[in-house]
Design a protein around this motif. Structure first.
Motif, PDB file in Angstrom:
ATOM      1  N   GLU A  44     -10.309   5.378  -4.258  1.00  0.00           N
ATOM      2  CA  GLU A  44      -9.438   6.349  -3.590  1.00  0.00           C
ATOM      3  C   GLU A  44      -8.437   6.992  -4.541  1.00  0.00           C
ATOM      4  O   GLU A  44      -7.979   8.111  -4.311  1.00  0.00           O
ATOM      5  CB  GLU A  44      -8.703   5.703  -2.420  1.00  0.00           C
ATOM      6  N   TYR A  45      -8.080   6.319  -5.618  1.00  0.00           N
ATOM      7  CA  TYR A  45      -7.072   6.842  -6.529  1.00  0.00           C
ATOM      8  C   TYR A  45      -7.609   7.884  -7.514  1.00  0.00           C
ATOM      9  O   TYR A  45      -6.835   8.492  -8.244  1.00  0.00           O
ATOM     10  CB  TYR A  45      -6.406   5.693  -7.294  1.00  0.00           C
ATOM     11  N   VAL A 115      -3.634  11.737 -12.801  1.00  0.00           N
ATOM     12  CA  VAL A 115      -4.129  11.901 -11.426  1.00  0.00           C
ATOM     13  C   VAL A 115      -4.026  10.578 -10.653  1.00  0.00           C
ATOM     14  O   VAL A 115      -3.567  10.551  -9.512  1.00  0.00           O
ATOM     15  CB  VAL A 115      -5.582  12.420 -11.422  1.00  0.00           C
ATOM     16  N   VAL A 116      -4.443   9.487 -11.274  1.00  0.00           N
ATOM     17  CA  VAL A 116      -4.402   8.187 -10.613  1.00  0.00           C
ATOM     18  C   VAL A 116      -2.952   7.816 -10.249  1.00  0.00           C
ATOM     19  O   VAL A 116      -2.689   7.350  -9.135  1.00  0.00           O
ATOM     20  CB  VAL A 116      -5.064   7.092 -11.482  1.00  0.00           C
ATOM     21  N   SER A 117      -2.020   8.029 -11.159  1.00  0.00           N
ATOM     22  CA  SER A 117      -0.614   7.710 -10.897  1.00  0.00           C
ATOM     23  C   SER A 117      -0.068   8.534  -9.732  1.00  0.00           C
ATOM     24  O   SER A 117       0.649   8.007  -8.871  1.00  0.00           O
ATOM     25  CB  SER A 117       0.240   7.952 -12.139  1.00  0.00           C
ATOM     26  N   LYS A 118      -0.419   9.796  -9.692  1.00  0.00           N
ATOM     27  CA  LYS A 118       0.012  10.670  -8.596  1.00  0.00           C
ATOM     28  C   LYS A 118      -0.541  10.145  -7.272  1.00  0.00           C
ATOM     29  O   LYS A 118       0.192  10.027  -6.278  1.00  0.00           O
ATOM     30  CB  LYS A 118      -0.462  12.098  -8.844  1.00  0.00           C
ATOM     31  N   ASN A 119      -1.826   9.810  -7.254  1.00  0.00           N
ATOM     32  CA  ASN A 119      -2.446   9.318  -6.028  1.00  0.00           C
ATOM     33  C   ASN A 119      -1.853   7.974  -5.592  1.00  0.00           C
ATOM     34  O   ASN A 119      -1.662   7.736  -4.399  1.00  0.00           O
ATOM     35  CB  ASN A 119      -3.962   9.188  -6.193  1.00  0.00           C
ATOM     36  N   MET A 120      -1.550   7.114  -6.536  1.00  0.00           N
ATOM     37  CA  MET A 120      -0.950   5.818  -6.204  1.00  0.00           C
ATOM     38  C   MET A 120       0.454   6.020  -5.628  1.00  0.00           C
ATOM     39  O   MET A 120       0.840   5.339  -4.676  1.00  0.00           O
ATOM     40  CB  MET A 120      -0.897   4.908  -7.430  1.00  0.00           C
ATOM     41  N   GLY A 121       1.194   6.956  -6.187  1.00  0.00           N
ATOM     42  CA  GLY A 121       2.536   7.243  -5.677  1.00  0.00           C
ATOM     43  C   GLY A 121       2.502   7.774  -4.265  1.00  0.00           C
ATOM     44  O   GLY A 121       3.346   7.424  -3.431  1.00  0.00           O
TER      45      GLY A 121
END
Length: 124
Positions: A44-45, A115-121
């Motif tokens: 999902e991330y 992108v992964v960090s944005k999605n996790m946030g």
């Protein structure tokens, strides 16, 4: 010649179920020493990347445990003692008790982490 170790890594990232120690080498590659303490499918991330999959290739070695990479061609699991390469177009599935070292092109890795960090946030 550049070198690094888990203890001397420049960056540390700790999340629930994950710990990573990273050094960006002057070779254009980043070395990551990773430990997984929880099972997790991270698919999902990666939403927002091409095909919603990691586009960074990785080379690694599994010391303990296992890691799975899901691709359009199927899943591949690497276990303790395995050296591996996974090309662009994958998402990882982590398993508790896993320790590995991974080598990744820094530029591609940084694009993915953004992108992964944005999605996790957004998921928090």
């Amino acid at each position: 010649m550049p070198k690094t170790s888990k203890a001397s890594a420049e960056e540390t990232l700790k999340l629930e179920g994950y710990e990573g120690h990273f050094t960006e080498m002057d070779t254009g590659y980043t070395v990551g020493f990773e430990t997984y303490t929880s099972d997790a499918d991270l698919s999902e991330y990666f939403k927002g990347l091409p095909d919603d999959r990691c586009q960074c290739p990785h080379w690694g070695y599994v010391f303990t445990g296992k890691v799975t990479f899901k691709t359009a061609d199927g899943d591949e699991t690497f276990e303790a003692g395995d050296a591996y390469h996974v090309g662009p177009g994958h998402t990882p599935v982590l398993f508790s008790g896993t320790e590995l070292v991974e080598f990744s092109p820094t530029e591609e890795l940084n694009r993915t982490i953004e992108v992964v960090s944005k999605n996790m946030g957004e998921a928090s």
